[in-house]
Design a protein around this motif. Structure first.
Motif, PDB file in Angstrom:
ATOM      1  N   VAL A 119      41.003  56.535  43.275  1.00 18.01           N
ATOM      2  CA  VAL A 119      39.932  57.066  44.123  1.00 18.01           C
ATOM      3  C   VAL A 119      40.339  58.412  44.724  1.00 18.01           C
ATOM      4  O   VAL A 119      39.546  59.372  44.738  1.00 18.01           O
ATOM      5  N   HIS A 120      41.573  58.502  45.214  1.00 20.71           N
ATOM      6  CA  HIS A 120      42.046  59.765  45.795  1.00 20.71           C
ATOM      7  C   HIS A 120      42.137  60.858  44.734  1.00 20.71           C
ATOM      8  O   HIS A 120      41.830  62.029  45.005  1.00 20.71           O
ATOM      9  N   LYS A 121      42.545  60.486  43.524  1.00 20.17           N
ATOM     10  CA  LYS A 121      42.591  61.481  42.446  1.00 20.17           C
ATOM     11  C   LYS A 121      41.178  61.953  42.102  1.00 20.17           C
ATOM     12  O   LYS A 121      40.957  63.132  41.809  1.00 20.17           O
ATOM     13  N   ALA A 122      40.219  61.025  42.152  1.00 20.16           N
ATOM     14  CA  ALA A 122      38.827  61.415  41.903  1.00 20.16           C
ATOM     15  C   ALA A 122      38.334  62.361  42.991  1.00 20.16           C
ATOM     16  O   ALA A 122      37.597  63.320  42.708  1.00 20.16           O
ATOM     17  N   ASP A 123      38.730  62.126  44.250  1.00 18.97           N
ATOM     18  CA  ASP A 123      38.358  63.026  45.344  1.00 18.97           C
ATOM     19  C   ASP A 123      38.919  64.429  45.110  1.00 18.97           C
ATOM     20  O   ASP A 123      38.233  65.437  45.347  1.00 18.97           O
ATOM     21  N   ASP A 124      40.166  64.491  44.641  1.00 19.55           N
ATOM     22  CA  ASP A 124      40.768  65.791  44.345  1.00 19.55           C
ATOM     23  C   ASP A 124      39.992  66.518  43.244  1.00 19.55           C
ATOM     24  O   ASP A 124      39.806  67.747  43.309  1.00 19.55           O
ATOM     25  N   VAL A 126      36.832  66.203  42.600  1.00 20.82           N
ATOM     26  CA  VAL A 126      35.557  66.663  43.159  1.00 20.82           C
ATOM     27  C   VAL A 126      35.765  67.949  43.939  1.00 20.82           C
ATOM     28  O   VAL A 126      34.955  68.890  43.848  1.00 20.82           O
ATOM     29  N   GLU A 127      36.836  68.024  44.720  1.00 19.85           N
ATOM     30  CA  GLU A 127      37.106  69.236  45.496  1.00 19.85           C
ATOM     31  C   GLU A 127      37.339  70.440  44.593  1.00 19.85           C
ATOM     32  O   GLU A 127      37.025  71.581  44.958  1.00 19.85           O
ATOM     33  N   LYS A 128      37.877  70.195  43.401  1.00 22.03           N
ATOM     34  CA  LYS A 128      38.128  71.284  42.447  1.00 22.03           C
ATOM     35  C   LYS A 128      36.916  71.571  41.570  1.00 22.03           C
ATOM     36  O   LYS A 128      36.957  72.483  40.747  1.00 22.03           O
ATOM     37  N   GLY A 129      35.882  70.754  41.740  1.00 20.99           N
ATOM     38  CA  GLY A 129      34.704  70.929  40.896  1.00 20.99           C
ATOM     39  C   GLY A 129      34.863  70.346  39.505  1.00 20.99           C
ATOM     40  O   GLY A 129      34.064  70.640  38.613  1.00 20.99           O
ATOM     41  N   ASP A 130      35.864  69.519  39.317  1.00 22.42           N
ATOM     42  CA  ASP A 130      36.132  68.915  38.014  1.00 22.42           C
ATOM     43  C   ASP A 130      35.442  67.549  37.950  1.00 22.42           C
ATOM     44  O   ASP A 130      36.063  66.505  38.154  1.00 22.42           O
ATOM     45  N   PHE A 131      34.160  67.565  37.633  1.00 21.70           N
ATOM     46  CA  PHE A 131      33.416  66.310  37.614  1.00 21.70           C
ATOM     47  C   PHE A 131      33.755  65.461  36.395  1.00 21.70           C
ATOM     48  O   PHE A 131      33.632  64.244  36.429  1.00 21.70           O
TER      49      PHE A 131
END
Length: 261
Positions: A119-124, A126-131
């Motif tokens: 989940v935290h890696k997914a948040d990272d 999202v912050e980078k715009g890497d959907f």
């Protein structure tokens, strides 16, 4: 035996894939029992045991934070041991719920300790715009936490558990076995009761009474009652609201016609 254990593990693993497709109920015992019956070479028993376990687990659904015993492992291993030992639905009912409750502990531990990493890696991402990366973390996390452990545990439990299970069953006294047969008669009723306690209220109780009356006094088979229930649900949910929505429009058109006259 090893091949069967691997195939049983694959059934358990693939059953979790339904969660990525919108919960199509492919993980329910009535479905997994069919696949276990095919794997074990006894399709008829697989269908019978799967349907019996479905009655037990029919009220086991996740509601909010309330997570029930794991239906997948309980249904699959219960059916597999029932076929391998030749004891039928009685032994499946005895083993399925304890197995499901035990795996629930494992699943909760993995969900609390391992899933947050993804989940935290997914948040990272999202912050980078890497959907695309976010989607990848979602799928990998689900596989590692939900699918892979079920494959490992179901395969190992069946591979190492059958000889031990046979020895345990042979050591069970006859009066205990008879008690399991009796328990097999009322445990499905418990599953139906759990489901009824969640859905029956003042508005729906009349339909329960109607179904009971059709079965008890008119001898309508269960399939007939299900068809009648489906028709009533369609009338109440689809047809009646559609008519109610059209009524104001029809009334307005009627007023125009009156004015024209």
């Amino acid at each position: 035996m090893l091949l069967q254990a691997i195939l049983i593990g694959l059934v358990a693993m693939c059953s979790t894939f339904e969660w990525a497709l919108g919960t199509c109920l492919a993980s329910r015992p009535i479905v997994t029992g069919v696949f276990i019956g095919l794997v074990m070479g006894d399709l008829e028993t697989g269908i019978i045991v799967g349907a019996t376990l479905e009655m037990v687990f029919i009220g086991s659904v996740t509601i909010g934070a309330a997570v029930p015993p794991d239906v997948i492992t309980g249904g699959i291993l219960g059916t597999a041991f029932a076929i391998s030992t030749g004891q039928g639905a009685e032994i499946a009912l005895t083993l399925a719920f304890p197995i499901a409750s035990l795996y629930l502990i494992v699943d909760n531990a993995l969900t609390l300790l391992v899933l947050p990493i993804f989940v935290h890696k997914a948040d990272d991402c999202v912050e980078k715009g890497d959907f695309t990366g976010m989607e990848r973390m979602h799928l990998i996390g689900g596989f590692v936490v939900k699918s892979l452990p079920r494959f490992v545990i179901c395969a190992l439990a069946f591979y190492f558990g059958t000889p031990v299970m046979n020895a345990v069953l042979e050591a069970i006294p006859e009066f205990v076995s008879n008690g399991l047969v009796v328990a097999g008669g009322f445990i499905p009723a418990l599953g139906i009761s759990l489901l009824a306690s969640m859905i029956i209220n003042k508005q729906t109780a009349v339909f329960f009474v109607l179904g009971f009356a059709l079965c008890a006094y008119l001898n309508v088979p269960i399939l007939g009652i299900a068809i009648i229930g489906m028709c009533l649900a369609t009338i109440l949910v689809v047809v009646q609201p559609s008519i109610a929505a059209q009524t104001p429009q029809l009334a307005s058109e009627g007023d125009l016609n009156d004015d024209d006259f």
